[in-house]
Design an enzyme around this catalytic site. Sequence first.
Site, short mmCIF file in Angstrom:
data_model
loop_
_atom_site.label_atom_id
_atom_site.label_comp_id
_atom_site.label_asym_id
_atom_site.label_seq_id
_atom_site.Cartn_x
_atom_site.Cartn_y
_atom_site.Cartn_z
N LEU A 147 -2.50 -42.62 7.23
CA LEU A 147 -3.40 -43.24 8.19
C LEU A 147 -4.36 -44.11 7.40
CD1 LEU A 147 -4.34 -40.22 10.51
CD2 LEU A 147 -2.67 -42.01 10.97
N ASP A 148 -4.75 -45.27 7.97
CA ASP A 148 -5.76 -46.09 7.32
C ASP A 148 -7.00 -45.26 7.03
OD1 ASP A 148 -4.16 -48.30 7.55
OD2 ASP A 148 -5.23 -49.17 9.25
N MET A 149 -7.71 -45.63 5.99
CA MET A 149 -8.94 -44.93 5.64
C MET A 149 -9.89 -44.84 6.85
SD MET A 149 -11.59 -45.95 2.60
CE MET A 149 -12.94 -44.88 2.10
#
Length: 569
Positions: free
Chosen positions: A403-405
């Site tokens: 998942l994106d940060m």
Amino acid sequence: MIHFFKKPVSHIALPEKFTYPFHYTPHPLCVLAAEEVKEYIASRKEWQEELALGKMFGVLVVQETGKAMNETTRKETDEGYRIGYLAAFSGNLAGKNLHTYFVPPVYDLLQPQGFFKIEEEQISAINARINELENSASYLESIEKWKTETERAQAELNQAKAELKAAKEARENRRLSSTGISEEEQAALIRESQYQKAEYKRKEKEWKNRLEECEAEVNRFKDEIERLKAERKERSAALQQKLFRQFRMLNAKGEVKDLCTIFEQTVRKVPPGGAGECALPKLLQYAYFHQLKPLAMAEFWWGDSPKNEIRHHGYYYPSCKGKCEPILQHMLQGLEVDENPLLDNVHKDTKLEIVFEDEWLLVINKPAGMLSVPGKAEKIDSVYHRLKKKYPDATGPMIVHRLDMATSGLLLVAKTKEVHRHLQAQFENRKIKKRYIALLDGVMAKAEEATPQPTGKTEKTGRIELPLCLNPLDRPRQIVSEEHGKEAITEYQIITNSEECTRVAFYPLTGRTHQLRVHAAHPKGLNCPILGDELYGKKADRLYLHAEYIEFRHPVYGDIICIHKEPDF
């Protein structure tokens, strides 16, 4: 070129450090400056058609560094330092680099008598000559003649080969006839064979000579075209190098480096086209040259979004990485600059929430602002770091997907290499189902078409197919590219909408980087960025995107596992 604020600003605290240009919230002074610049831009009616296509502008809040005179004591004092701002645009505007309201370029490559314009005219003349040759009747006729003659040669030689084969078979039949043949007839057959082979060789050589003449005529044009292209490439490269040497960038220490020297230390080694022409380098150069102290910066977009990139009118954006990062690393030396907020370990005291766990795998609820896996800065906390410490005997990469940060939600983790391999195969074969919930920043046009239900929900659904790839000059941004992009498919459902935002469920069928963020923000997607998306929309307290549901087949005992975790927004 310094502008002083129309409204009083003495009540606004000055920034303690200069803006970190790649991740920032605009300082209130920058917002005021940007509003004044926008007002000025809107007043220039003659620019509106060009600006509607889109352009980046920048503001730099500065402080005068000269001594002011106290009118009572008639002595110099520091109290007279005034606060103002500079304005700039990226590239050129209305075919010029010089406009009275904006700072000048670091080097004006558009000056008529400058070396760049003179050499550019020479290169343009070469381009015209190449175009003339490539489209000349003589060249096109020679290509067509070569093609036609090649086809004729192939047809005639194929026919001759067929006749040779038929004659050979006839001779063999005569030799095998029941009556037999005499020595004299045998000799005649041999002579016939030799003659026919010689005739074929003669015809083959004749066609070879004719085709070589045709090819030579074509190559006469091709060689000249290639020579001109090589000259164009050589002169263009030399011109670029000479141009980049003119961009002598200052920093707060008074040090000077040209663009060639700056980019020698990068992976690409040479400056990209347009380097040094963005707004912030122009602003800093002018400030240093005129002894103005830079306090804060902001860059905003005006006009429509570009075809591939995502920009929204009036939104603030960080400086680009490919062109500007190496330049700014030099130009900001000597200034006290804010730390990169992404390096701040905001979750050092946050305990990871485990939503599901068994002997072979687990699912955690990743908080927004934490990396899934280690980035370039190994010291930055990540889910992987946490779980590797918690499960020291786990084998394999552990993290199955990312998942994106900035995205929160369900993250699938394997405890063994075999389970990791099995789960990754499910992702690759699109067997794993996921659902994300997002708040979009505004009322989406497609939401207005949806029919509200008594519950306040809608049943508007759709599908977005926009191929994505990395923008090499502005990492980690992704762009839409039919030519270079990889397939990216997202299905969506509008859940609710209000006057301020739209709540949407996303069902990604592929897993490209920033897929949901780009598909939401792009004009050909939903044209409504996710709330808090500072790369493709506006910054907020967080990115309002959450992975709330995941469904997969257990790698060991085969049951379908469904995990759900609602967002906290």
